[in-house]
Motif scaffolding. Structure first.
Motif, PDB file in Angstrom:
ATOM      1  N   SER A  19      43.903  10.325  51.882  1.00  0.00           N
ATOM      2  CA  SER A  19      44.592   9.319  52.696  1.00  0.00           C
ATOM      3  C   SER A  19      43.984   7.814  52.383  1.00  0.00           C
ATOM      4  O   SER A  19      42.984   7.753  51.927  1.00  0.00           O
ATOM      5  CB  SER A  19      44.086   9.728  54.345  1.00  0.00           C
ATOM      6  N   PHE A  24      43.733   5.609  54.783  1.00  0.00           N
ATOM      7  CA  PHE A  24      43.341   4.983  55.840  1.00  0.00           C
ATOM      8  C   PHE A  24      41.772   5.366  55.920  1.00  0.00           C
ATOM      9  O   PHE A  24      41.595   6.528  55.847  1.00  0.00           O
ATOM     10  CB  PHE A  24      44.254   5.666  57.107  1.00  0.00           C
ATOM     11  N   ASN A  25      41.198   4.195  56.604  1.00  0.00           N
ATOM     12  CA  ASN A  25      39.648   4.189  56.655  1.00  0.00           C
ATOM     13  C   ASN A  25      39.417   4.966  58.054  1.00  0.00           C
ATOM     14  O   ASN A  25      39.342   4.221  58.971  1.00  0.00           O
ATOM     15  CB  ASN A  25      38.992   3.137  56.126  1.00  0.00           C
ATOM     16  N   LYS A  26      38.802   6.166  58.077  1.00  0.00           N
ATOM     17  CA  LYS A  26      38.417   6.951  59.359  1.00  0.00           C
ATOM     18  C   LYS A  26      37.061   7.358  59.151  1.00  0.00           C
ATOM     19  O   LYS A  26      36.515   7.224  58.253  1.00  0.00           O
ATOM     20  CB  LYS A  26      39.254   8.081  59.622  1.00  0.00           C
ATOM     21  N   VAL A  75      42.425  13.090  61.836  1.00  0.00           N
ATOM     22  CA  VAL A  75      43.521  12.788  60.691  1.00  0.00           C
ATOM     23  C   VAL A  75      44.169  14.093  60.716  1.00  0.00           C
ATOM     24  O   VAL A  75      43.763  15.082  60.503  1.00  0.00           O
ATOM     25  CB  VAL A  75      42.702  12.368  59.236  1.00  0.00           C
ATOM     26  N   GLU A  76      45.738  13.862  60.800  1.00  0.00           N
ATOM     27  CA  GLU A  76      46.537  14.859  60.650  1.00  0.00           C
ATOM     28  C   GLU A  76      46.352  16.096  61.799  1.00  0.00           C
ATOM     29  O   GLU A  76      46.342  17.129  61.370  1.00  0.00           O
ATOM     30  CB  GLU A  76      46.701  15.399  59.198  1.00  0.00           C
ATOM     31  N   ILE A 120      37.554  15.482  61.449  1.00  0.00           N
ATOM     32  CA  ILE A 120      36.798  14.969  60.143  1.00  0.00           C
ATOM     33  C   ILE A 120      35.381  15.311  59.977  1.00  0.00           C
ATOM     34  O   ILE A 120      34.777  15.045  60.917  1.00  0.00           O
ATOM     35  CB  ILE A 120      36.659  13.275  59.760  1.00  0.00           C
ATOM     36  N   LYS A 150      33.460  12.654  54.628  1.00  0.00           N
ATOM     37  CA  LYS A 150      34.412  11.270  54.267  1.00  0.00           C
ATOM     38  C   LYS A 150      33.756  11.092  52.881  1.00  0.00           C
ATOM     39  O   LYS A 150      32.520  10.824  52.463  1.00  0.00           O
ATOM     40  CB  LYS A 150      33.999  10.264  55.303  1.00  0.00           C
ATOM     41  N   TYR A 152      38.968  13.345  52.910  1.00  0.00           N
ATOM     42  CA  TYR A 152      38.344  13.891  54.186  1.00  0.00           C
ATOM     43  C   TYR A 152      38.251  15.465  54.246  1.00  0.00           C
ATOM     44  O   TYR A 152      39.302  16.063  53.883  1.00  0.00           O
ATOM     45  CB  TYR A 152      39.069  13.492  55.373  1.00  0.00           C
ATOM     46  N   VAL A 198      38.105  18.386  56.458  1.00  0.00           N
ATOM     47  CA  VAL A 198      38.366  18.522  58.022  1.00  0.00           C
ATOM     48  C   VAL A 198      38.232  19.911  58.315  1.00  0.00           C
ATOM     49  O   VAL A 198      38.586  20.646  57.550  1.00  0.00           O
ATOM     50  CB  VAL A 198      39.845  17.855  58.252  1.00  0.00           C
TER      51      VAL A 198
END
Length: 93
Positions: A7, A9-11, A17-18, A22, A25, A43, A45
């Motif tokens: 992704s 995006f920084n999570k 996520v989705e 998580i 990372k 990630y 997950v």
């Protein structure tokens, strides 16, 4: 069960996520603010277990359609006016 999601995006760990939680990372490409480029992250997950469907009768697609046929003495065939479609033939270019 786990899987890896890539992704931009920084999570953070523990986030979602989705629809999955998580666990780990990993930074694949670090962000570069000078070039206005986001980073790329992998990630690991935890996937929630899929819901099992209860065994039962298989329903046909005709049974799912609600139509006028449920009334006694009616028919299901549509007239051209009800369809509202125009068929046009386009010549070769």
């Amino acid at each position: 069960m786990t899987k890896i999601i890539r992704s931009p995006f920084n999570k953070e760990v523990g986030g979602i996520v989705e629809g999955c939680t998580i666990l780990e990372k990993t930074v694949i490409i670090p962000p570069n603010p000078a070039e206005q480029r986001r980073g790329i992250y992998d990630y690991l997950v935890e996937v929630p277990p899929a819901a099992m469907k209860a065994p039962g009768k298989a329903k046909s697609s005709k049974a799912m359609v609600v139509s006028k046929a449920t009334e006694p003495g009616s028919f299901t065939r549509a007239t051209p006016d009800e369809m509202g479609a125009v068929i046009r033939r386009v010549g070769r270019r």
